[in-house]
Design a protein around this motif. Structure first.
Motif, PDB file in Angstrom:
ATOM      1  N   GLU A 110       0.838  -1.197   0.000  1.00  0.00           N
ATOM      2  CA  GLU A 110       0.000   0.000   0.000  1.00  0.00           C
ATOM      3  C   GLU A 110       0.875   1.250   0.000  1.00  0.00           C
ATOM      4  O   GLU A 110       1.984   1.256   0.528  1.00  0.00           O
ATOM      5  CB  GLU A 110      -0.893   0.026   1.240  1.00  0.00           C
ATOM      6  CG  GLU A 110      -1.934  -1.058   1.264  1.00  0.00           C
ATOM      7  CD  GLU A 110      -2.763  -1.051   2.544  1.00  0.00           C
ATOM      8  OE1 GLU A 110      -3.852  -1.613   2.503  1.00  0.00           O
ATOM      9  OE2 GLU A 110      -2.307  -0.495   3.560  1.00  0.00           O
ATOM     10  N   LYS A 113       1.159   6.710   2.391  1.00  0.00           N
ATOM     11  CA  LYS A 113       0.199   7.701   2.899  1.00  0.00           C
ATOM     12  C   LYS A 113      -1.088   7.045   3.402  1.00  0.00           C
ATOM     13  O   LYS A 113      -1.772   7.599   4.245  1.00  0.00           O
ATOM     14  CB  LYS A 113      -0.145   8.717   1.811  1.00  0.00           C
ATOM     15  CG  LYS A 113       0.998   9.613   1.427  1.00  0.00           C
ATOM     16  CD  LYS A 113       0.578  10.582   0.349  1.00  0.00           C
ATOM     17  CE  LYS A 113       1.748  11.418  -0.102  1.00  0.00           C
ATOM     18  NZ  LYS A 113       1.398  12.345  -1.184  1.00  0.00           N
ATOM     19  N   TYR A 114      -1.412   5.867   2.856  1.00  0.00           N
ATOM     20  CA  TYR A 114      -2.681   5.208   3.180  1.00  0.00           C
ATOM     21  C   TYR A 114      -2.477   3.792   3.717  1.00  0.00           C
ATOM     22  O   TYR A 114      -3.396   3.000   3.758  1.00  0.00           O
ATOM     23  CB  TYR A 114      -3.571   5.155   1.934  1.00  0.00           C
ATOM     24  CG  TYR A 114      -3.698   6.500   1.268  1.00  0.00           C
ATOM     25  CD1 TYR A 114      -4.455   7.515   1.846  1.00  0.00           C
ATOM     26  CD2 TYR A 114      -3.034   6.769   0.078  1.00  0.00           C
ATOM     27  CE1 TYR A 114      -4.557   8.759   1.247  1.00  0.00           C
ATOM     28  CE2 TYR A 114      -3.127   8.014  -0.534  1.00  0.00           C
ATOM     29  CZ  TYR A 114      -3.886   9.004   0.057  1.00  0.00           C
ATOM     30  OH  TYR A 114      -3.982  10.238  -0.526  1.00  0.00           O
ATOM     31  N   ARG A 115      -1.275   3.489   4.139  1.00  0.00           N
ATOM     32  CA  ARG A 115      -0.900   2.139   4.548  1.00  0.00           C
ATOM     33  C   ARG A 115      -1.637   1.710   5.813  1.00  0.00           C
ATOM     34  O   ARG A 115      -1.803   2.480   6.743  1.00  0.00           O
ATOM     35  CB  ARG A 115       0.617   2.107   4.781  1.00  0.00           C
ATOM     36  CG  ARG A 115       1.160   0.749   5.085  1.00  0.00           C
ATOM     37  CD  ARG A 115       2.663   0.759   5.078  1.00  0.00           C
ATOM     38  NE  ARG A 115       3.107   0.870   3.694  1.00  0.00           N
ATOM     39  CZ  ARG A 115       4.306   1.324   3.329  1.00  0.00           C
ATOM     40  NH1 ARG A 115       5.173   1.708   4.216  1.00  0.00           N
ATOM     41  NH2 ARG A 115       4.633   1.389   2.062  1.00  0.00           N
ATOM     42  N   SER A 116      -2.019   0.454   5.836  1.00  0.00           N
ATOM     43  CA  SER A 116      -2.637  -0.105   7.040  1.00  0.00           C
ATOM     44  C   SER A 116      -1.580  -0.857   7.841  1.00  0.00           C
ATOM     45  O   SER A 116      -0.590  -1.336   7.296  1.00  0.00           O
ATOM     46  CB  SER A 116      -3.788  -1.040   6.664  1.00  0.00           C
ATOM     47  OG  SER A 116      -3.327  -2.090   5.848  1.00  0.00           O
TER      48      SER A 116
END
Length: 175
Positions: A110, A113-116
């Protein structure tokens, strides 16, 4: 590559390869004894995060206390600044170790900036930071005790930590 990043990486490598045995020998200390039950007894993410945070804070405080004790041995501000630089460098290494541990718990496919992240990321990151502070503490203790030369009693150090670990029972009672 950024010059500061290279310095931090070299410092981290030096810490890892030169002083690991020292921290391993240091498991008989009041912090690890106080936290053993809580570390082994935390059963969910909230508890692990709580215990890891308290453990990291305890080692950071002990590192700062040892540094203050060493600084009392020196008369010159330049010497004291060297100890301050040392603890500041370890704080940066601890932050870097914590960030790397977060990556270990992330989905690297991912966009950053939007990584889980996995639920264990926070506690793993805090434990990684704690290990760096623990290592720094034992390195400082080794330096402090080495200052005494043939008079070990001159620079003996007693841990200032006197807590009871994270006291998970209190956290559980308040939930």
């Amino acid at each position: 590559m950024n010059h500061k990043l290279v310095i931090i990486m070299l410092f981290l490598l030096t810490v890892c390869f030169t002083s690991t045995a020292l921290a391993m020998e240091g498991d008989d200390n009041p912090i690890d004894k106080a936290f053993a039950t809580d570390i082994n007894g935390a059963v969910n993410t909230v508890e692990m995060n709580y215990v890891a945070g308290k453990y990291m804070q305890a080692w950071k405080a002990e590192m700062d206390n040892v540094a203050a004790a060493i600084k009392k041995e020196y008369s010159y501000d330049e010497d004291k600044a060297g100890i301050d630089n040392y603890t500041t460098a370890y704080e940066k290494v601890a932050d870097a170790a914590g960030q790397v541990e977060w990556l270990n718990w992330s989905n690297l496919n991912e966009n950053p900036k939007y990584r889980s992240f996995g639920t264990g990321a926070a506690s793993a990151s805090l434990f990684a930071k704690a290990q760096i502070y623990k290592q720094a503490t034992f390195n400082l203790l080794n330096t402090y005790q080495g200052r005494s030369g043939s008079e070990p009693e001159k620079c003996s150090y007693t841990f200032t930590y006197s807590g009871k670990g994270a006291e998970l029972t209190r956290l559980r009672e308040n939930q």
